[in-house]
Design a protein around this motif. Structure first.
Motif, PDB file in Angstrom:
ATOM      1  N   LEU A  76      44.290  24.291  47.909  1.00  0.00           N
ATOM      2  CA  LEU A  76      44.501  24.273  46.207  1.00  0.00           C
ATOM      3  C   LEU A  76      43.010  24.487  45.894  1.00  0.00           C
ATOM      4  CD1 LEU A  76      46.979  21.387  44.734  1.00  0.00           C
ATOM      5  CD2 LEU A  76      47.023  24.178  44.985  1.00  0.00           C
ATOM      6  N   GLU A  77      42.096  23.954  46.918  1.00  0.00           N
ATOM      7  CA  GLU A  77      40.468  24.160  45.901  1.00  0.00           C
ATOM      8  C   GLU A  77      40.081  25.511  46.460  1.00  0.00           C
ATOM      9  OE1 GLU A  77      38.713  20.553  48.272  1.00  0.00           O
ATOM     10  OE2 GLU A  77      39.028  19.646  46.506  1.00  0.00           O
ATOM     11  N   ALA A  78      40.379  25.179  47.841  1.00  0.00           N
ATOM     12  CA  ALA A  78      40.871  27.184  48.694  1.00  0.00           C
ATOM     13  C   ALA A  78      40.555  28.473  47.703  1.00  0.00           C
ATOM     14  CB  ALA A  78      40.193  27.236  49.433  1.00  0.00           C
ATOM     15  N   LEU A  79      41.939  28.017  47.293  1.00  0.00           N
ATOM     16  CA  LEU A  79      42.323  28.512  46.482  1.00  0.00           C
ATOM     17  C   LEU A  79      42.145  28.933  44.564  1.00  0.00           C
ATOM     18  CD1 LEU A  79      44.997  31.478  45.923  1.00  0.00           C
ATOM     19  CD2 LEU A  79      46.344  28.805  45.267  1.00  0.00           C
ATOM     20  N   LEU A  80      41.221  27.673  44.263  1.00  0.00           N
ATOM     21  CA  LEU A  80      41.336  27.590  42.869  1.00  0.00           C
ATOM     22  C   LEU A  80      39.383  28.692  43.150  1.00  0.00           C
ATOM     23  CD1 LEU A  80      42.289  24.388  41.530  1.00  0.00           C
ATOM     24  CD2 LEU A  80      42.697  26.481  40.828  1.00  0.00           C
ATOM     25  N   GLY A  81      38.958  28.203  44.268  1.00  0.00           N
ATOM     26  CA  GLY A  81      37.497  28.710  44.632  1.00  0.00           C
ATOM     27  C   GLY A  81      37.772  30.340  44.264  1.00  0.00           C
ATOM     28  N   GLN A  82      39.084  30.858  44.854  1.00  0.00           N
ATOM     29  CA  GLN A  82      38.658  32.318  44.967  1.00  0.00           C
ATOM     30  C   GLN A  82      39.595  33.130  43.875  1.00  0.00           C
ATOM     31  OE1 GLN A  82      42.094  33.181  47.937  1.00  0.00           O
ATOM     32  NE2 GLN A  82      40.353  32.778  50.217  1.00  0.00           N
ATOM     33  N   HIS A 128      38.629  32.166  40.356  1.00  0.00           N
ATOM     34  CA  HIS A 128      37.286  32.078  39.832  1.00  0.00           C
ATOM     35  C   HIS A 128      36.126  32.605  40.562  1.00  0.00           C
ATOM     36  CE1 HIS A 128      34.431  29.529  37.697  1.00  0.00           C
ATOM     37  NE2 HIS A 128      33.180  30.177  38.632  1.00  0.00           N
ATOM     38  N   ASN A 129      35.839  33.595  41.794  1.00  0.00           N
ATOM     39  CA  ASN A 129      35.421  33.745  42.170  1.00  0.00           C
ATOM     40  C   ASN A 129      35.219  35.147  41.006  1.00  0.00           C
ATOM     41  OD1 ASN A 129      33.406  32.485  43.013  1.00  0.00           O
ATOM     42  ND2 ASN A 129      34.503  33.296  45.393  1.00  0.00           N
ATOM     43  N   ARG A 130      37.319  35.763  41.618  1.00  0.00           N
ATOM     44  CA  ARG A 130      37.362  36.995  40.965  1.00  0.00           C
ATOM     45  C   ARG A 130      37.728  37.232  39.224  1.00  0.00           C
ATOM     46  NH1 ARG A 130      43.602  37.661  43.073  1.00  0.00           N
ATOM     47  NH2 ARG A 130      42.730  37.666  45.054  1.00  0.00           N
ATOM     48  N   ILE A 131      37.536  36.087  38.765  1.00  0.00           N
ATOM     49  CA  ILE A 131      37.674  36.313  37.713  1.00  0.00           C
ATOM     50  C   ILE A 131      36.427  35.742  36.650  1.00  0.00           C
ATOM     51  CG2 ILE A 131      38.108  34.432  34.536  1.00  0.00           C
ATOM     52  CD1 ILE A 131      40.107  33.314  36.913  1.00  0.00           C
ATOM     53  N   SER A 132      35.611  35.458  37.611  1.00  0.00           N
ATOM     54  CA  SER A 132      33.840  35.659  37.440  1.00  0.00           C
ATOM     55  C   SER A 132      33.693  36.772  37.161  1.00  0.00           C
ATOM     56  CB  SER A 132      33.164  34.238  37.833  1.00  0.00           C
ATOM     57  OG  SER A 132      32.737  34.775  38.709  1.00  0.00           O
ATOM     58  N   SER A 133      34.068  37.894  38.401  1.00  0.00           N
ATOM     59  CA  SER A 133      33.430  38.992  38.975  1.00  0.00           C
ATOM     60  C   SER A 133      33.834  39.976  36.855  1.00  0.00           C
ATOM     61  CB  SER A 133      34.148  39.555  39.979  1.00  0.00           C
ATOM     62  OG  SER A 133      35.464  40.094  39.516  1.00  0.00           O
ATOM     63  N   THR A 134      35.052  39.428  37.060  1.00  0.00           N
ATOM     64  CA  THR A 134      35.670  40.465  36.229  1.00  0.00           C
ATOM     65  C   THR A 134      35.239  40.512  34.323  1.00  0.00           C
ATOM     66  OG1 THR A 134      37.593  39.000  35.401  1.00  0.00           O
ATOM     67  CG2 THR A 134      37.701  40.842  36.578  1.00  0.00           C
ATOM     68  N   GLU A 135      34.550  39.072  34.257  1.00  0.00           N
ATOM     69  CA  GLU A 135      33.978  38.624  32.764  1.00  0.00           C
ATOM     70  C   GLU A 135      32.643  39.540  32.608  1.00  0.00           C
ATOM     71  OE1 GLU A 135      33.561  34.501  32.481  1.00  0.00           O
ATOM     72  OE2 GLU A 135      35.930  34.745  31.824  1.00  0.00           O
ATOM     73  N   LYS A 136      32.008  39.906  33.620  1.00  0.00           N
ATOM     74  CA  LYS A 136      31.316  40.272  34.215  1.00  0.00           C
ATOM     75  C   LYS A 136      31.043  41.757  33.245  1.00  0.00           C
ATOM     76  CE  LYS A 136      28.577  37.676  37.106  1.00  0.00           C
ATOM     77  NZ  LYS A 136      28.487  37.370  38.611  1.00  0.00           N
ATOM     78  N   ARG A 137      32.345  42.315  33.914  1.00  0.00           N
ATOM     79  CA  ARG A 137      31.966  43.997  33.622  1.00  0.00           C
ATOM     80  C   ARG A 137      32.669  43.886  32.504  1.00  0.00           C
ATOM     81  NH1 ARG A 137      36.694  44.743  38.001  1.00  0.00           N
ATOM     82  NH2 ARG A 137      36.083  43.618  39.006  1.00  0.00           N
ATOM     83  N   ALA A 138      33.678  43.028  31.756  1.00  0.00           N
ATOM     84  CA  ALA A 138      33.710  42.952  30.300  1.00  0.00           C
ATOM     85  C   ALA A 138      33.332  43.145  29.733  1.00  0.00           C
ATOM     86  CB  ALA A 138      35.873  43.013  30.172  1.00  0.00           C
ATOM     87  N   SER A 139      31.982  42.833  29.300  1.00  0.00           N
ATOM     88  CA  SER A 139      31.222  42.232  28.008  1.00  0.00           C
ATOM     89  C   SER A 139      31.012  43.853  27.699  1.00  0.00           C
ATOM     90  CB  SER A 139      29.896  41.684  29.208  1.00  0.00           C
ATOM     91  OG  SER A 139      28.767  42.340  30.272  1.00  0.00           O
TER      92      SER A 139
END
Length: 107
Positions: A50-56, A58-69
């Motif tokens: 679960l920690e590995a899945l949540l880490g992946q 989180h990385n995916r969500i944070s990369s989309t937030e950077k693009r959508a600013s």
């Protein structure tokens, strides 16, 4: 039987049903509350997965937030810039407005 006798019988039946409503058996066996505990190794494996899945995620969500600013525009502001046949966004129109592709302004 007259109506007063029938009324008395109905009241008696109602009283009995109210009194007998909570008379269910109160015996509780240990089988009712038996909870099987999983092995600690299985718990650790599941937590690590679960920690590995949540880490992946989180990385995916944070990369989309950077693009959508994209900043917000007000009504009547330019919301798009025309680059030849393409239209690029300068800002996003506020709630209740949309970017008109002909005027290139928030309406």
């Amino acid at each position: 039987m007259d109506s007063s006798g029938m009324l008395l019988a109905l009241l008696f039946v109602g009283l009995l049903s109210v009194l007998c409503d909570g008379q269910a058996s109160q015996e509780v066996s240990s089988e009712d509350f038996a909870v099987e505990k999983p092995e600690p190794a299985a718990d650790r494996d599941m937590v690590e997965a679960l920690e590995a899945l949540l880490g992946q995620m989180h990385n995916r969500i944070s990369s989309t937030e950077k693009r959508a600013s994209i900043p917000m525009c007000g009504m009547g502001d330019r919301c798009a810039m025309k680059f030849g046949p393409r239209i690029g966004k300068l800002c996003d129109c506020s709630r209740g407005a949309y970017c008109n592709s002909y005027l290139l302004k928030c309406i």
